[in-house]
Design a protein around this motif. Sequence first.
Motif, short mmCIF file in Angstrom:
data_model
loop_
_atom_site.label_atom_id
_atom_site.label_comp_id
_atom_site.label_asym_id
_atom_site.label_seq_id
_atom_site.Cartn_x
_atom_site.Cartn_y
_atom_site.Cartn_z
N ASN A 124 -3.33 -37.12 -0.61
CA ASN A 124 -2.40 -37.77 -2.18
C ASN A 124 -2.52 -36.74 -3.15
O ASN A 124 -1.51 -36.34 -3.78
N ARG A 139 -2.47 -49.55 -6.53
CA ARG A 139 -2.24 -48.30 -6.36
C ARG A 139 -3.65 -47.27 -6.45
O ARG A 139 -3.94 -46.33 -5.80
N TYR A 140 -4.55 -47.83 -7.19
CA TYR A 140 -5.90 -47.23 -7.52
C TYR A 140 -6.90 -47.33 -6.71
O TYR A 140 -7.70 -46.70 -6.35
N GLY A 141 -6.90 -48.65 -6.08
CA GLY A 141 -7.68 -49.00 -4.78
C GLY A 141 -8.89 -49.93 -5.34
O GLY A 141 -9.12 -50.04 -6.87
N ASP A 179 -9.51 -39.81 -3.43
CA ASP A 179 -8.29 -38.96 -3.53
C ASP A 179 -7.14 -40.13 -3.75
O ASP A 179 -6.22 -39.68 -4.64
N GLN A 180 -7.33 -41.24 -3.45
CA GLN A 180 -6.26 -42.49 -3.97
C GLN A 180 -6.53 -42.62 -5.43
O GLN A 180 -5.39 -42.66 -6.25
N SER A 197 -5.49 -39.37 -7.77
CA SER A 197 -4.06 -39.19 -7.66
C SER A 197 -3.36 -40.29 -8.50
O SER A 197 -2.35 -40.09 -9.39
#
Length: 453
Positions: free
Chosen positions: A106, A272-274, A332-333, A336
């Motif tokens: 990402n 989206r952020y996790g 990373d998720q 990003s």
Amino acid sequence: MLNLAGPRQAKLCNGQSRRSFLQIGALGLGGLSLANLLELEAQAGQSQAGQTKSGHKSVIMIYCCGGPPHQDMYDIKIDAPAEVRGEFDPIKTNVPGIEICELMPNMARIMDKLVPIRTIVGARDEHAGYQCYTGHLSSNPAAGGWPHVGSSVSRLQGPTQPGVPPFVSLCYQTQHKPYNEPHGGFLGLGHSAFRPMGEGRDDLVLQGIDASRLDDRRNLLTNVDNFRRQWDNSRSMDGLDVFTQRAMGILTSSQLFDALDITKEDEKTRARYGYYDPTRAKGDGAPRVPQNLLLARRLVEAGVRVVTINYSFWDWHGGNFKNAKGELPIFDQAVSALVEDLHERGLADNCSVVAWGEFGRTPKINKDVGRDHWPRVSCALLAGGGMKTGQVIGETDRLGGEPASRPVTFEEVHATLYRNLGINLATAPRLFDFRGRPQYLVDPSVKPIKELI
């Protein structure tokens, strides 16, 4: 009793309970009681002239407790010998010539919005989180201690509007104390972080206590607090009047409480952020909580100037590659998602993001398949702030153990952050430590990173 802080059992470095941060009716010498909030008129946090919550400058700092492995993130050495090389391959990014670890696709996709620094130097060989939080080493500390960057911003710029503190910490108290944030240093307790984590978040609003009832307590409690101040010879309570004014505004406004209510975000954005369990610390560091990056964005939108996050545990003396496989994809998720979110919401030019740790890791992989402490060079990731992104700063040698070009210091990064915040330290008011000596937040010889301007 109204409390504001984290879990009851958590302790600060000085042994104080985090829930002693704000208390109604608690007058102990160790805590900041809501009695303090009643000694001044309600002049909570005056806005800076000409600024609005959508246009103010801000910083989100993500501190990676323990020191992440630069050789396995932004600076993979494919030609290094086997005892250095590691398991991961580099992948191309959307900026020609820049490659990063395959576990961070990402970030690779949005590298035009990022700046990896591969040559952070000058670290101490110890788990000293204050290097990231203050930009200073401890070899010659100012009397009272160097202030956190958020405390400095609180002192120099103040809040953007009533009811919203300039500096909010989303950091968890860690088992290993050197990971924890410094307080206001020689700027005093009044410029310490506002810490709305844990159970205390529910106490950010008045429950059964209206403003008039708060006002009724002023006369009684002011005399007690004045007595307490007269006997405080440490100057640690300097700036507390500022703190109490801001806290009064927070308690009589719902804006900060609303910003902290992450359930108001739609599920698509949150996903989206996790996710990860915020109640379980990683090692002796912080929990892995990607949702706090989303929370930081919400706080910035609400008008907060500086938000800090301590994120997970990176002191991988053993099982470096196993740990990286579990850690890097989530990191990373989240990072990003934050950077893209800032761009999509029109915040990227005004909000700077920095993610880093206190030092790097050894080039040579040890017998436990880990990497040990390595202060000679480490990494950082920058984004936003109107900076020139889509580039890499610095190059290390063949083994990733020494800077080969463009070493960057902690102070240079801080000088850049202050510049992005609109603070000219050369013309800012003089600041004095507890001995009355003038101090520089950043040495005058240190300039912002020229490649980013």
